[in-house]
Enzyme design. Sequence first.
Site, PDB file in Angstrom:
ATOM      1  N   LYS A 114      31.964   0.431   7.189  1.00 52.85           N
ATOM      2  CA  LYS A 114      30.829   0.356   8.119  1.00 52.85           C
ATOM      3  C   LYS A 114      30.823  -0.941   8.912  1.00 52.85           C
ATOM      4  O   LYS A 114      30.369  -0.967  10.054  1.00 52.85           O
ATOM      5  CB  LYS A 114      29.496   0.543   7.380  1.00 52.85           C
ATOM      6  N   LYS A 198      34.873  11.278   6.805  1.00 54.29           N
ATOM      7  CA  LYS A 198      33.792  12.171   6.348  1.00 54.29           C
ATOM      8  C   LYS A 198      32.870  12.532   7.510  1.00 54.29           C
ATOM      9  O   LYS A 198      32.736  11.759   8.475  1.00 54.29           O
ATOM     10  CB  LYS A 198      33.009  11.545   5.193  1.00 54.29           C
ATOM     11  N   LYS A 201      26.482  11.069  10.254  1.00 49.25           N
ATOM     12  CA  LYS A 201      25.461  11.060  11.317  1.00 49.25           C
ATOM     13  C   LYS A 201      25.836  10.078  12.407  1.00 49.25           C
ATOM     14  O   LYS A 201      25.509  10.271  13.564  1.00 49.25           O
ATOM     15  CB  LYS A 201      24.110  10.606  10.761  1.00 49.25           C
TER      16      LYS A 201
HETATM   17  N1  AQP Z   1      30.310  14.183   4.643  1.00 52.28           N
HETATM   18  C1  AQP Z   1      29.628  14.256   3.520  1.00 52.28           C
HETATM   19  N2  AQP Z   1      30.025  15.097   2.538  1.00 52.28           N
HETATM   20  C2  AQP Z   1      29.330  15.197   1.369  1.00 52.28           C
HETATM   21  N3  AQP Z   1      28.199  14.477   1.128  1.00 52.28           N
HETATM   22  C3  AQP Z   1      27.771  13.630   2.083  1.00 52.28           C
HETATM   23  N4  AQP Z   1      26.724  12.798   2.160  1.00 52.28           N
HETATM   24  C4  AQP Z   1      26.727  12.156   3.360  1.00 52.28           C
HETATM   25  N5  AQP Z   1      27.778  12.556   4.077  1.00 52.28           N
HETATM   26  C5  AQP Z   1      28.449  13.472   3.327  1.00 52.28           C
HETATM   27  C6  AQP Z   1      25.730  12.632   1.105  1.00 52.28           C
HETATM   28  O1  AQP Z   1      24.443  12.803   1.673  1.00 52.28           O
HETATM   29  C7  AQP Z   1      23.520  11.950   0.993  1.00 52.28           C
HETATM   30  C8  AQP Z   1      22.723  11.181   1.991  1.00 52.28           C
HETATM   31  O2  AQP Z   1      23.576  10.323   2.715  1.00 52.28           O
HETATM   32  P1  AQP Z   1      22.943   9.201   3.612  1.00 52.28           P
HETATM   33  O3  AQP Z   1      22.452   9.799   4.860  1.00 52.28           O
HETATM   34  O4  AQP Z   1      21.957   8.446   2.863  1.00 52.28           O
HETATM   35  O5  AQP Z   1      24.093   8.185   3.868  1.00 52.28           O
HETATM   36  P2  AQP Z   1      25.583   8.332   4.236  1.00 52.28           P
HETATM   37  O6  AQP Z   1      26.362   8.741   3.041  1.00 52.28           O
HETATM   38  O7  AQP Z   1      25.964   7.038   4.855  1.00 52.28           O
HETATM   39  O8  AQP Z   1      25.611   9.527   5.291  1.00 52.28           O
HETATM   40  P3  AQP Z   1      26.081   9.522   6.765  1.00 52.28           P
HETATM   41  O9  AQP Z   1      25.856  10.842   7.356  1.00 52.28           O
HETATM   42  O10 AQP Z   1      27.487   8.998   6.830  1.00 52.28           O
HETATM   43  O11 AQP Z   1      25.080   8.540   7.453  1.00 52.28           O
HETATM   44  P4  AQP Z   1      25.332   7.336   8.397  1.00 52.28           P
HETATM   45  O12 AQP Z   1      26.299   7.830   9.423  1.00 52.28           O
HETATM   46  O13 AQP Z   1      24.004   7.012   8.915  1.00 52.28           O
HETATM   47  O14 AQP Z   1      25.916   6.255   7.545  1.00 52.28           O
HETATM   48  C9  AQP Z   1      24.340  11.048   0.069  1.00 52.28           C
HETATM   49  O15 AQP Z   1      24.227  11.555  -1.247  1.00 52.28           O
HETATM   50  C10 AQP Z   1      25.732  11.205   0.558  1.00 52.28           C
HETATM   51  O16 AQP Z   1      26.680  11.060  -0.489  1.00 52.28           O
END
Ligand code: AQP
Length: 334
Positions: A114, A198, A201
């Site tokens: 990140k 992965k 968002k």
């Molecule tokens: N691609 C993914 N596959 C499986 N699980 C996922 N999670 C996120 N992306 C995937 C799971 O969703 C939960 C919430 O995630 P989060 O929004 O708190 O944070 P993150 O993991 O950082 O998700 P993003 O979408 O990648 O958000 P941004 O882009 O804002 O950083 C968690 O349980 C995560 O494991």
Amino acid sequence: MSKKKLVFSGVQPTGNLHLGNYLGALKNFVYLQKEMECIYCVVDLHAITVFQNPKELKNNVLETVASFLATGLNPEKSVIFNQSSVSGHAELAWIFNCVSRIGWLNRMTQFKDKAGSDKEKASVGLYIYPNLMASDILLYKATHVPVGADQKQHLELSRDIAQKFNNDFNCKDFFPLPEPLIPKNVSRIMSLRDGTKKMSKSEESDYSRINLKDNADEISKKIKKAKSDSEQIPNNLKLLENKPEALNLINIYSEISKTSLEKVLNEMSGKEYSYLKTKLTDLLISEITPVGKEIAKLLRDKSHLMKILEKGREKANIIAEENLKNIREKVGLI
Ligand code: AQP
């Protein structure tokens, strides 16, 4: 040690929730709600480790609550609230900043991903994010944490912090060592444009993900444009090892159709990926668009969502304050 099982998990209000959040986390949240006591948190303090527009952040918190409800979470069964409304999260995070080791944080791969190439410019909050996550979980003495595979390393750090606290303050078993609950088949849903990253968002291209709010047309366009493979679908998973985009589509199909990967390959081997894409599109439209419609409906009554957050805050705060009282005592704070 108390044997009571308690689930805690959080989701960042950083924009549109997507298929990765849904299959990796939310579906599991709903399933667990039937079995155990659960606390689900919109982790707004985590979100601000990267700058968030304040007006958008407020809306995103409510939208995340709406997504919780639309996928089946029931506020009468689960505690639903936002992290910043219970100040114990930040207080315990400070204590954990003093327990956790710099060497441990230096190993966290999500910070490296990140923060990107210019780590000097990343916020301190982003660096110590895993300590706050440990505080979220341990403030409630949660025993089980449903997350996607991307969070496994952070969970291990939470266990290390719990163990070190228990040792340092001579209180064996005071904090439980929380167990990750990671879905077996869909632990990591990958980007539709690059199967080595992965689904996320914050990825710039909206074509990389299926959002829970996408309509049928958008889902259909995104799956059509998704990278796959020019060869036909093989009959053996091994042949997909170097084809992450094709494997990702098959994984998603297997999960949504509730069919094992082997069965999917039996059914589809020798066919073009366009065949899989058509079937996957139909399934996604029937599973995801009702969720999107429900989110839109719930967002029309924001005061209802605010009331759910307030009720959740009250319940969470009672547990948090009780635990914090004992934590302060262990540390020697008056
Ligand atoms: N691609 C993914 N596959 C499986 N699980 C996922 N999670 C996120 N992306 C995937 C799971 O969703 C939960 C919430 O995630 P989060 O929004 O708190 O944070 P993150 O993991 O950082 O998700 P993003 O979408 O990648 O958000 P941004 O882009 O804002 O950083 C968690 O349980 C995560 O494991």
